[in-house]
Design a protein around this motif. Sequence first.
Motif, short mmCIF file in Angstrom:
data_model
loop_
_atom_site.label_atom_id
_atom_site.label_comp_id
_atom_site.label_asym_id
_atom_site.label_seq_id
_atom_site.Cartn_x
_atom_site.Cartn_y
_atom_site.Cartn_z
N PRO A 285 -0.57 7.49 32.74
CA PRO A 285 -1.50 7.63 33.86
C PRO A 285 -2.93 7.91 33.35
CG PRO A 285 0.50 8.89 34.24
CD PRO A 285 0.56 8.43 32.82
N GLY A 286 -3.89 7.20 33.90
CA GLY A 286 -5.28 7.42 33.52
C GLY A 286 -5.73 6.67 32.29
N ILE A 287 -4.88 5.80 31.74
CA ILE A 287 -5.25 5.05 30.54
C ILE A 287 -6.42 4.11 30.83
CG2 ILE A 287 -3.65 3.13 30.96
CD1 ILE A 287 -3.19 3.03 27.92
N THR A 288 -7.28 3.92 29.84
CA THR A 288 -8.34 2.92 29.91
C THR A 288 -7.88 1.70 29.12
OG1 THR A 288 -10.23 4.37 30.25
CG2 THR A 288 -10.64 2.35 29.03
N LEU A 289 -7.87 0.54 29.78
CA LEU A 289 -7.49 -0.71 29.15
C LEU A 289 -8.73 -1.56 28.91
CD1 LEU A 289 -4.24 -1.73 31.07
CD2 LEU A 289 -4.43 -0.73 28.78
N ARG A 290 -8.90 -1.98 27.67
CA ARG A 290 -9.95 -2.94 27.33
C ARG A 290 -9.27 -4.27 27.02
NH1 ARG A 290 -14.34 -5.07 25.42
NH2 ARG A 290 -15.73 -3.40 26.05
N GLY A 387 -23.26 9.63 23.43
CA GLY A 387 -21.91 10.00 23.03
C GLY A 387 -20.86 9.12 23.67
N ARG A 388 -19.61 9.39 23.34
CA ARG A 388 -18.49 8.63 23.89
C ARG A 388 -17.35 9.56 24.29
NH1 ARG A 388 -15.99 6.54 20.00
NH2 ARG A 388 -17.30 7.42 18.36
N THR A 389 -16.60 9.12 25.27
CA THR A 389 -15.38 9.84 25.67
C THR A 389 -14.19 9.23 24.91
OG1 THR A 389 -14.74 8.33 27.45
CG2 THR A 389 -16.37 10.04 27.98
N GLU A 390 -13.01 9.78 25.13
CA GLU A 390 -11.82 9.19 24.51
C GLU A 390 -11.53 7.81 25.07
OE1 GLU A 390 -7.70 10.15 25.76
OE2 GLU A 390 -8.60 11.88 26.76
N PHE A 391 -12.19 7.46 26.17
CA PHE A 391 -11.94 6.18 26.83
C PHE A 391 -12.91 5.09 26.37
CE2 PHE A 391 -11.14 9.70 29.86
CZ PHE A 391 -9.76 9.66 29.83
N ASP A 392 -13.68 5.35 25.31
CA ASP A 392 -14.69 4.41 24.86
C ASP A 392 -14.68 4.27 23.34
OD1 ASP A 392 -16.09 4.01 27.51
OD2 ASP A 392 -16.29 6.17 27.28
N SER A 393 -14.76 3.03 22.89
CA SER A 393 -14.82 2.78 21.46
C SER A 393 -16.25 2.45 21.06
CB SER A 393 -13.89 1.61 21.09
OG SER A 393 -13.57 1.65 19.72
N TYR A 394 -16.53 2.65 19.80
CA TYR A 394 -17.89 2.52 19.27
C TYR A 394 -18.40 1.08 19.39
CZ TYR A 394 -21.80 3.07 15.98
OH TYR A 394 -23.05 3.10 15.40
N GLU A 395 -19.63 0.94 19.85
CA GLU A 395 -20.40 -0.31 19.95
C GLU A 395 -19.95 -1.25 21.06
OE1 GLU A 395 -20.55 -2.08 16.00
OE2 GLU A 395 -22.56 -1.26 15.73
N VAL A 396 -18.68 -1.31 21.39
CA VAL A 396 -18.21 -2.28 22.37
C VAL A 396 -18.11 -1.72 23.78
CG1 VAL A 396 -16.96 -3.64 20.65
CG2 VAL A 396 -15.78 -1.80 21.86
N ASP A 397 -18.11 -0.38 23.92
CA ASP A 397 -17.87 0.23 25.22
C ASP A 397 -19.09 1.03 25.71
OD1 ASP A 397 -15.28 -0.73 25.59
OD2 ASP A 397 -14.40 0.88 24.40
N PRO A 398 -19.07 1.41 26.98
CA PRO A 398 -20.17 2.24 27.53
C PRO A 398 -20.31 3.57 26.82
CG PRO A 398 -18.86 1.28 29.30
CD PRO A 398 -18.12 1.01 28.03
N GLU A 399 -21.45 4.21 27.06
CA GLU A 399 -21.75 5.49 26.43
C GLU A 399 -22.05 6.54 27.48
OE1 GLU A 399 -23.83 4.53 22.24
OE2 GLU A 399 -24.91 3.66 23.95
N VAL A 400 -22.07 7.78 27.03
CA VAL A 400 -22.48 8.90 27.87
C VAL A 400 -23.85 9.36 27.37
CG1 VAL A 400 -21.96 11.22 28.70
CG2 VAL A 400 -20.09 9.60 28.24
N LEU A 401 -24.84 9.34 28.26
CA LEU A 401 -26.20 9.74 27.89
C LEU A 401 -26.44 11.17 28.37
CD1 LEU A 401 -26.21 6.54 27.95
CD2 LEU A 401 -28.67 6.73 28.40
#
Length: 432
Positions: A285-290, A387-401
Amino acid sequence: MSQNKINIISLGCSKNLVDTELLMKQLDANQFSVTCEEENSDAKTIIINTCGFIGDAKEESVDTILQYVEAKKDGRIDKLFVMGCLSERYREQLSEEIPEVDKYFGKFDWKGMVNELNKDYVPDFKNLRVVTTPKHFAYLKISEGCNRSCSYCAIPIITGKHVSRPIEDIVEEAKNLVKGGVKELLVIAQDLSYYGIDLYKESKLAELIEELSKIENLEWIKLHYAYPTQFPYGILKLMRENPKVCCYLDIALQHSSDNMLNLMRRGIDRAKTIDLIKKIRKEVPGITLRTTMLVGHPGETEEDIEDLKDFVQEMKFERLGVFPYSDEEDTYAANHYEDNIPQEEKERRKEEIMLIQQDISMEANKKRLGEELKVVIDRKEGDYYYGRTEFDSYEVDPEVLIPAENGDLKVGEFYNVEITDCEDYDLFGIVK
């Protein structure tokens, strides 16, 4: 001394970057001063690690080689070597067309490269690397090659059949990375789903990830590039129960219509794809799928695109990229199909899917408002920390500003961040 200095230009994917880092360690062990993509470098020896996956990547690799050929002609460098995927696949043609390169090497010829520099390959350093990413995270490649027969893909032609690395070698490398300050491992392979089958006669991905999670001071493990057939369901329990295994999965699906999945030789149909996605989401539950989608493949009709648009809208993937098809020589598609969809039409289809995804991403981001998320800081740029959450990978996913005025944050550290605002893809927050 610039004569003893080597600058490596690493092109292409993260798997290529790992190869660069392994080579850098070998050169470092042989007393070279080695850098990666150093601007205005005074190094007299340049090594280009090329990519040969798709047309744009091949063009970039050739352009980069020609750029440094000119530098050699001008006397700014003395030696130019080329390695990697493009060199592995087109060594003879490159040698004929660009003879100014001192020597071309295959993708995995570390020993040959080191010997060419009059040094010896150091076997004891096979699991050691010079990390070129920000020191708090690193890519961890667990296998090479691919056994699949997708119509459009040249990877098996370039890198050969799937070869899993032994679990003990991977864990040793991971421990060395963590000793060096790495807190997040981005586990990568061309096909995670096949890991272990060649070496152990059964899938061992879950066992590997569990062993990695036991490493002290490691915070996050993220999985990249699973294949939908022979999916390793054992990893889902780890994601659900093990706090170090992020609820994030990169799984390339490529299309949804049965017609296209058949033409692409994906070994799965629409119904099984949907069942897989539903099972993953139920188990975690709550998984992020890319995922990624490929449009404009020969044989793709308007009906297929409408099917894909409906599928994307229904599945609501948290992260999605779209790529237009490019004809790659010697692949099944290049040999058996006609690439008769105009590039302009391919781009139109791509944009249609991405417009749908933009709305899906915005909808998902709005649900994050008010949440408190664990965020790792990657860098400071202008008025913000990124920064990034556990739901985001480096360079390819959104960021937290996070506004810089929020406090003196440290790159590589983790903070609890309240999400206060969002855009289509990025989030904004403040440290709690």
